[in-house]
Each structure stands twice: as structure tokens, then as C-alpha cells.
Motif scaffolding. Structure first.
Motif, mmCIF file in Angstrom:
data_model
loop_
_atom_site.group_PDB
_atom_site.id
_atom_site.type_symbol
_atom_site.label_atom_id
_atom_site.label_comp_id
_atom_site.label_asym_id
_atom_site.label_seq_id
_atom_site.Cartn_x
_atom_site.Cartn_y
_atom_site.Cartn_z
ATOM 1 N N GLU A 1 0.803 -1.127 0.093
ATOM 2 C CA GLU A 1 0.025 0.066 0.015
ATOM 3 C C GLU A 1 0.842 1.421 -0.082
ATOM 4 O OE1 GLU A 1 -3.873 2.007 2.500
ATOM 5 O OE2 GLU A 1 -2.706 0.050 3.054
ATOM 6 N N HIS A 2 2.162 1.296 0.830
ATOM 7 C CA HIS A 2 2.901 2.306 0.935
ATOM 8 C C HIS A 2 3.371 2.888 -0.379
ATOM 9 C CE1 HIS A 2 5.459 5.286 2.969
ATOM 10 N NE2 HIS A 2 6.168 5.132 2.297
ATOM 11 N N PHE A 3 3.991 1.818 -1.180
ATOM 12 C CA PHE A 3 4.596 2.111 -2.437
ATOM 13 C C PHE A 3 3.448 1.766 -3.743
ATOM 14 C CE2 PHE A 3 8.033 0.239 0.018
ATOM 15 C CZ PHE A 3 8.876 1.600 0.159
ATOM 16 N N SER A 4 2.351 1.735 -3.193
ATOM 17 C CA SER A 4 1.262 1.650 -4.306
ATOM 18 C C SER A 4 1.312 0.685 -5.472
ATOM 19 C CB SER A 4 1.100 2.849 -4.997
ATOM 20 O OG SER A 4 0.563 3.986 -4.362
ATOM 21 N N ILE A 5 1.721 -0.611 -4.992
ATOM 22 C CA ILE A 5 2.194 -1.706 -5.731
ATOM 23 C C ILE A 5 0.735 -2.710 -5.828
ATOM 24 C CG2 ILE A 5 3.243 -3.934 -6.310
ATOM 25 C CD1 ILE A 5 5.650 -2.437 -4.681
ATOM 26 N N PHE B 1 -7.589 -0.968 -0.104
ATOM 27 C CA PHE B 1 -6.646 -0.492 -1.098
ATOM 28 C C PHE B 1 -6.770 -0.799 -2.502
ATOM 29 C CE2 PHE B 1 -2.358 -1.058 -3.174
ATOM 30 C CZ PHE B 1 -1.954 0.151 -3.252
ATOM 31 N N MET B 2 -7.174 -2.199 -2.737
ATOM 32 C CA MET B 2 -7.173 -2.428 -4.166
ATOM 33 C C MET B 2 -8.489 -1.879 -4.925
ATOM 34 S SD MET B 2 -4.760 -4.025 -5.109
ATOM 35 C CE MET B 2 -5.503 -5.034 -6.503
ATOM 36 N N GLY B 3 -9.928 -1.539 -4.118
ATOM 37 C CA GLY B 3 -11.031 -0.965 -4.537
ATOM 38 C C GLY B 3 -12.267 -1.917 -4.715
ATOM 39 N N LYS B 4 -13.365 -1.619 -5.121
ATOM 40 C CA LYS B 4 -14.733 -2.005 -4.871
ATOM 41 C C LYS B 4 -14.489 -3.554 -5.286
ATOM 42 C CE LYS B 4 -19.220 -0.956 -5.549
ATOM 43 N NZ LYS B 4 -20.241 0.158 -5.953
ATOM 44 N N PRO B 5 -14.068 -3.785 -6.456
ATOM 45 C CA PRO B 5 -14.085 -5.253 -7.115
ATOM 46 C C PRO B 5 -13.501 -6.199 -5.940
ATOM 47 C CG PRO B 5 -13.457 -3.819 -8.667
ATOM 48 C CD PRO B 5 -13.417 -2.952 -7.512
ATOM 49 N N MET B 6 -12.355 -5.777 -5.334
ATOM 50 C CA MET B 6 -11.589 -6.527 -4.526
ATOM 51 C C MET B 6 -12.590 -6.700 -3.103
ATOM 52 S SD MET B 6 -8.927 -8.589 -4.199
ATOM 53 C CE MET B 6 -8.023 -8.213 -5.349
ATOM 54 N N LEU B 7 -13.189 -5.584 -2.789
ATOM 55 C CA LEU B 7 -13.868 -5.644 -1.535
ATOM 56 C C LEU B 7 -15.208 -6.441 -1.846
ATOM 57 C CD1 LEU B 7 -13.854 -1.622 -0.673
ATOM 58 C CD2 LEU B 7 -13.212 -3.640 0.835
ATOM 59 N N SER B 8 -15.750 -6.557 -2.909
ATOM 60 C CA SER B 8 -17.072 -7.577 -3.034
ATOM 61 C C SER B 8 -16.629 -8.900 -3.045
ATOM 62 C CB SER B 8 -17.515 -7.200 -4.447
ATOM 63 O OG SER B 8 -18.136 -5.819 -4.582
ATOM 64 N N MET B 9 -15.286 -9.118 -3.635
ATOM 65 C CA MET B 9 -14.674 -10.401 -3.455
ATOM 66 C C MET B 9 -14.504 -10.871 -2.169
ATOM 67 S SD MET B 9 -11.304 -11.869 -5.706
ATOM 68 C CE MET B 9 -11.913 -10.782 -7.054
ATOM 69 N N LEU B 10 -14.010 -9.845 -1.179
ATOM 70 C CA LEU B 10 -13.936 -10.248 0.104
ATOM 71 C C LEU B 10 -15.081 -10.561 0.849
ATOM 72 C CD1 LEU B 10 -11.900 -10.324 2.647
ATOM 73 C CD2 LEU B 10 -12.369 -7.729 2.854
ATOM 74 N N GLY C 1 -3.129 -10.607 -6.593
ATOM 75 C CA GLY C 1 -4.615 -10.385 -6.819
ATOM 76 C C GLY C 1 -5.483 -11.173 -5.657
ATOM 77 N N GLU C 2 -6.615 -11.965 -6.397
ATOM 78 C CA GLU C 2 -7.404 -12.854 -5.678
ATOM 79 C C GLU C 2 -6.791 -13.945 -4.809
ATOM 80 O OE1 GLU C 2 -11.513 -15.662 -6.325
ATOM 81 O OE2 GLU C 2 -10.206 -14.621 -7.915
ATOM 82 N N SER C 3 -5.671 -14.750 -5.141
ATOM 83 C CA SER C 3 -5.098 -15.690 -4.604
ATOM 84 C C SER C 3 -4.471 -15.169 -3.282
ATOM 85 C CB SER C 3 -4.040 -16.331 -5.334
ATOM 86 O OG SER C 3 -3.047 -15.438 -5.965
#
Length: 551
Positions: free
Chosen positions: A198-202, A228-237, A206-208
Motif C-alpha cells: 500500500e505504501h509503494f502503491s504496488i 486499497f485495491m478498490g470495490k471489486p476486491m472488496l466485493s470479492m472479500l 490479486g485474488e489468490s
């Protein structure tokens, strides 16, 4: 000679304290390594507990930074962090102390005036930590990045200008850092890895990576990464949480990130899950409050009450919320009741005359069953409520102190917990600090699953309805259902006792096929028995303070 050595030691300690205090107020001519040494001396010679010492020294370090250390507060901190590893076991704690004090200082200081120079030193320190030439904890490395606001471009700039430019590893700083972060992922230091990514915006994993963190129960790291990754990753979570029945986690993510439109059922499923957990703990009043009048949730609560065999709660909820369409609950579960046990002459004690009557009733009894109930306390950290003592003798009755002093057998279930609660709640009653001839039924059986109800089902053929155990036992008057519940819990102990006695001399024992020597489980207890003789001698000359210490 000892007195002289002690005096010299005290003088040296006083001298060290004066030097330290001077160093904390004026750092014009004090080098970072001297400052750290004095800081260590303060910690070593401090007489407070570790946490209080940490806070006190944190305040002193903050004061140091406010007194303009040379060549500047930020540079001074960077040099301190560079030097700290030579202090061995003190390194990690002092690093956190200095970084936290510097972070606090930055909140109030307009500018440090030496931020650029300090950032260059901090970048070099971070690269040395990554390379392994400086031994710092991984969390300190992350904090150095955060507190000095080091970006990827800062590292690339310092790497290109330093001797590291001849090292092929630094030709691509981003790739080098990704490899460094991957090492944390491999070692399952997920929180550190997420903080660095997150600090270096890398945004490469992904999902794995998300699933791996959830499988390892690193939920905080997974949620931070998904945010940090955004809405698609939040929905996956959220979906992963729902699939794994982590409904509370899913609900909190949905609520925090405004995803209710994408997951309309999560809120309701979570509420139902919460109600079910409360119902399983017999916290029906709390469950009803949580339902908050929601018709769908109240219906579900009625269903749970029917499933648990809590018939009066079903009727109570149906009447209160004008619910229709529910079948009249009839014998969903078969539980023991007072009539089946042949209990008729119950003496309810709620005033002085009743207490005297119950005491007379117990005098002719050889066995007394005891059980306690108390109003549950749902406020975290608060003291438990006072228990209500339920007693049953040969004819089943209620009273207090007499039962403990009576020479009859006392029968209980896990009763040492009840005695402890009674002693704490009624400290002025000495009877709860000692007892004779106590038979704890729980200790006689190897398999304690199901509690007293499970034991009753095993021995008497039917269990107890425990749905009222967390009701309000401080309300007056108690409901008829509460009175019967309290009497039954005590009365069933007598029934189990006699059943055990009947089988104790036969080959067909109750617990497996072994003979039950119930007399060997009888125990007596006196509070601090070693001092009992001394206490008896001191009764002629009572001293309240001594009694309190010995009690």
C-alpha cells in the motif's frame, strides 16, 4: 561497609539522573549515541512498570525533539535509529519509543527544517535494513517509511546516487522492493506485506493473495488490502466471508464501504446469525432487543424459541407483537418437570417466616441439593450480579446459611464456581468460605458435555429446559416459570444422587460399567485452613486488620 556501598550506589544513581535530565533539556552538545545511552540508563534504573516507563520516556523524548536537537529533530531521530541496533535487546522497544515520539512531534511542529537531509538518511537506513546490513524489526522498517514519508521515487534517487548503483539489484528499485515484499508473503507476515504494498502503491497481487490471508485468518490484513485495491476486491472479500459463514465480517465491510446494494441479504443474514447465537446462550431478552421490533427478525426469534422448547417465550412474543400464523407449541421437546420428579411440598422463601419454616424443614434432611442463579451481566468489565441461592432438601426447599452449616451431604454441580460467586457477593457471610460434606456430581462423571441437563438425560432419561437460565433473577416477584426452573435445578441433583447411590454397589454402574465410589468424591473446604488454629486463638483478642489479611 554495606551502608557505604549503598550510599555510593545511591549517589551514582542520583548523578546519572541529573545527567539524563540535563541531556533531555539541552542537546546542543549531546550526540545521538550518548543520548541513547542515557535513555537506556533511565529505563534500567526506573522503578515503574514497563508500560509506565515507556510512556514517561516517550514524553521525555518528545520534549527533547521540541528543544531543537542538533543538527535537527528529524535528522537526530534518523541517526538514533541507525545507531540503535548496537543496543541489542533494547533496540526494538527504543525504536518504537523514538518513532512514536517523533510521530507525535510532527503533529504539532509546522516544519522540522531538516526533512530533506533526514529523508536521505532514512532511505539509506531502509535500504541497509532491506539488504540485511542493519538489523531492525520489519515493523520498524515500515514505520521508517511512514514517519519520514519515503516514496518509491526517493528510494530510486538515493539508490542511483549511492554506492548501491553498482549493485544490479538496484537497477530496478521497484522490482527489488517487490521481491523484498514477496519474502514477507512467503513467511506469512501478511500485515507487513500489505503495509509495504500500500505504501509503494504496488497493485500486483490479486485474488489468490486475498484468499491466502483469509485462510490464515489474517482478516485485518485482508480487509486493508481489499480496501486499497478498490470495490471489486472488496466485493470479492465480502463473498468469501459469506461463503465461509463469517457474516459479521461481511456485514461490517458492507456497512463501511456502502455495498448494501450489491449484497442486500448480508445484513439480514448477519442479524439472524447474531440472534441465533444469543438464543443458544439463552440470552432471550438481549436477542429481542437486538431484533428491535423488526417483524422478520421477531418471527425468526419465535422460530428459535419454538425450536428450543421455550413455549412461554413463544406465547410472550406472539402476544407482544400480535403475531399470527404460528402453531401452538406443544411438547416440541420432552424435558423433566417437578411433577415427574414427584416434587410437591415446595417451600418458596421470600420473607423471614418462610426462611424459618425452610430451616426447620431441612433439619431432618440427610441430603441438601444446592444451585445458584444470577442475572446475566452484559457490560464488559463490570462486576457480576449477586446470585440467588436455590436449595432442595429431602423435601426440597430454599434457605441460605443453615444449609452450609448443616451436617447433611451437600450435592451440587460444578458448585465451586457457585461458592466463589456467593463468597464474592456476600463477603459478610462466613458460611460461604467453608463447607463440609460437599459432593460435586460433575466430578463423578468423565464426560461433562451437556452440563447438568445432559447428565440428567443420561441418568434420569430426560434433560432440563435451560432456556430460562439467563433470565432476570433480580426481578421481584419471580415468574412462576422462574420459580419452577430454580426448584427443578436443585431438585434434580437429589434425584441423580439417589440414583447414583442405588447403582454404586452393583455391577451395572451408571458411568460405563465401573462401580461408582461416590463417597470418595465428597470434599470439605475451609478458607485458609492452615491459619484456622491461629484464628481461633486470636478470637479472644480480635484485630480487624489481621482478620482481613487472614480471611
Amino acid at each position: 561497609e554495606k551502608a557505604i556501598k549503598l550510599q555510593v550506589k545511591e549517589e551514582k544513581a542520583c548523578e546519572t539522573k541529573k545527567i539524563c535530565l540535563h541531556a533531555f533539556t539541552d542537546l546542543t552538545y549531546v550526540a545521538p549515541i550518548v543520548f541513547l545511552y542515557l535513555l537506556k540508563e533511565c529505563y534500567v534504573h526506573g522503578n515503574l512498570k514497563a508500560t509506565k516507563k515507556f510512556r514517561a520516556l516517550q514524553q521525555e523524548v518528545h520534549q527533547v525533539l521540541c528543544n531543537s536537537p542538533q543538527p535537527g529533530p528529524a535528522t537526530f531521530v534518523a541517526y538514533c535509529l541507525y545507531i540503535l541496533p548496537i543496543f541489542g535487546s533494547y533496540c526494538e522497544g527504543f525504536s518504537h519509543l523514538i518513532v512514536s515520539a517523533f510521530h507525535r512531534f510532527l503533529k504539532t511542529a509546522a516544519t522540522t527544517g531538516d526533512s530533506l537531509e533526514a529523508k536521505i538518511i532514512a532511505v539509506r537506513l531502509f535500504l541497509d535494513i532491506v539488504e540485511g546490513s542493519i538489523d531492525h524489526d520489519e515493523r520498524i522498517a515500515v514505520k521508517i517509511l511512514e514517519v519520514f514519508d519515503i516514496k518509491l521515487t526517493d528510494i530510486e534517487k538515493v539508490a542511483s546516487q549511492s554506492k548501491a548503483k553498482n549493485d544490479r539489484r538496484f537497477h530496478n528499485v521497484k522490482a527489488f522492493l517487490e521481491q523484498y515484499i514477496f519474502g514477507f508473503i512467503e513467511s506469512e507476515s501478511y500485515m507487513t506485506a500489505v503495509n509495504l504494498l500500500e505504501h509503494f502503491s504496488i497493485r500486483q497481487s490479486g485474488e489468490s493473495f486475498l484468499v491466502k490471508m483469509i485462510e490464515k485468518k489474517q482478516f485485518r490484513a485482508a480487509e486493508q488490502w481489499a480496501t486499497f485495491m478498490g470495490k471489486p476486491m472488496l466485493s470479492m472479500l465480502v463473498q468469501e466471508y459469506v461463503d465461509r459463514n463469517k457474516l459479521k465480517n461481511a456485514y461490517l465491510i458492507v456497512k463501511k464501504n456502502n455495498l448494501r446494494q450489491e449484497f442486500p441479504d448480508v445484513h439480514h443474514k448477519y442479524k439472524e446469525s447474531a440472534l441465533k447465537k444469543l438464543a443458544e446462550k439463552a440470552c432471550w431478552d438481549v436477542a429481542e432487543a437486538k431484533a428491535n421490533g423488526d417483524r422478520q427478525l421477531v418471527d425468526y426469534l419465535v422460530y428459535l424459541a419454538m425450536e428450543a422448547g421455550y413455549l412461554e417465550k413463544v406465547d410472550e412474543l406472539c402476544n407482544r407483537y400480535s403475531l399470527e400464523g404460528f402453531p401452538k407449541a406443544q411438547g416440541i421437546h420432552c424435558f423433566l418437570n417437578l411433577n415427574e420428579l414427584g416434587v410437591e411440598d415446595i417451600i418458596w422463601v421470600d420473607e423471614l417466616n418462610g426462611l424459618g419454616k425452610a430451616t426447620c424443614h431441612i433439619e431432618g434432611s440427610k441430603v441438601v441439593g444446592l444451585d445458584c442463579e444470577w442475572k446475566p451481566n452484559y457490560v464488559k468489565g463490570s462486576k457480576p450480579n449477586k446470585p440467588v441461592l436455590n436449595k432442595a432438601s429431602h423435601g426440597y426447599s430454599n434457605t441460605t446459611e443453615f444449609a452450609f452449616k448443616h451436617p447433611a451431604h451437600i450435592v451440587g454441580y460444578n458448585f465451586h464456581c457457585d461458592v466463589k460467586q456467593l463468597a464474592q457477593s456476600y463477603g459478610d457471610l462466613e458460611c460461604f468460605k467453608c463447607y463440609n460434606m460437599l459432593l460435586d456430581i460433575q466430578n463423578m462423571f468423565k464426560d461433562p458435555r451437556g452440563g447438568l441437563s445432559g447428565l440428567a438425560e443420561k441418568i434420569l432419561g430426560a434433560g432440563l429446559n435451560k432456556t430460562r437460565r439467563n433470565s432476570n433473577w433480580e426481578q421481584r416477584p419471580l415468574s412462576q416459570n422462574q420459580l419452577e426452573y430454580a426448584a427443578l435445578d436443585a431438585a434434580v441433583l437429589i434425584q441423580i444422587f439417589y440414583r447414583v447411590c442405588d447403582h454404586s454397589h452393583t455391577a451395572d454402574a451408571l458411568d460405563g460399567h465401573n462401580k461408582i465410589e461416590w463417597k470418595s468424591y465428597i470434599v470439605s473446604h475451609m478458607d485458609n485452613p492452615r491459619k484456622s488454629r491461629k484464628e481461633s486463638r486470636l478470637r479472644k483478642e480480635p484485630e480487624p486488620e489481621v482478620k482481613d489479611n487472614e480471611a
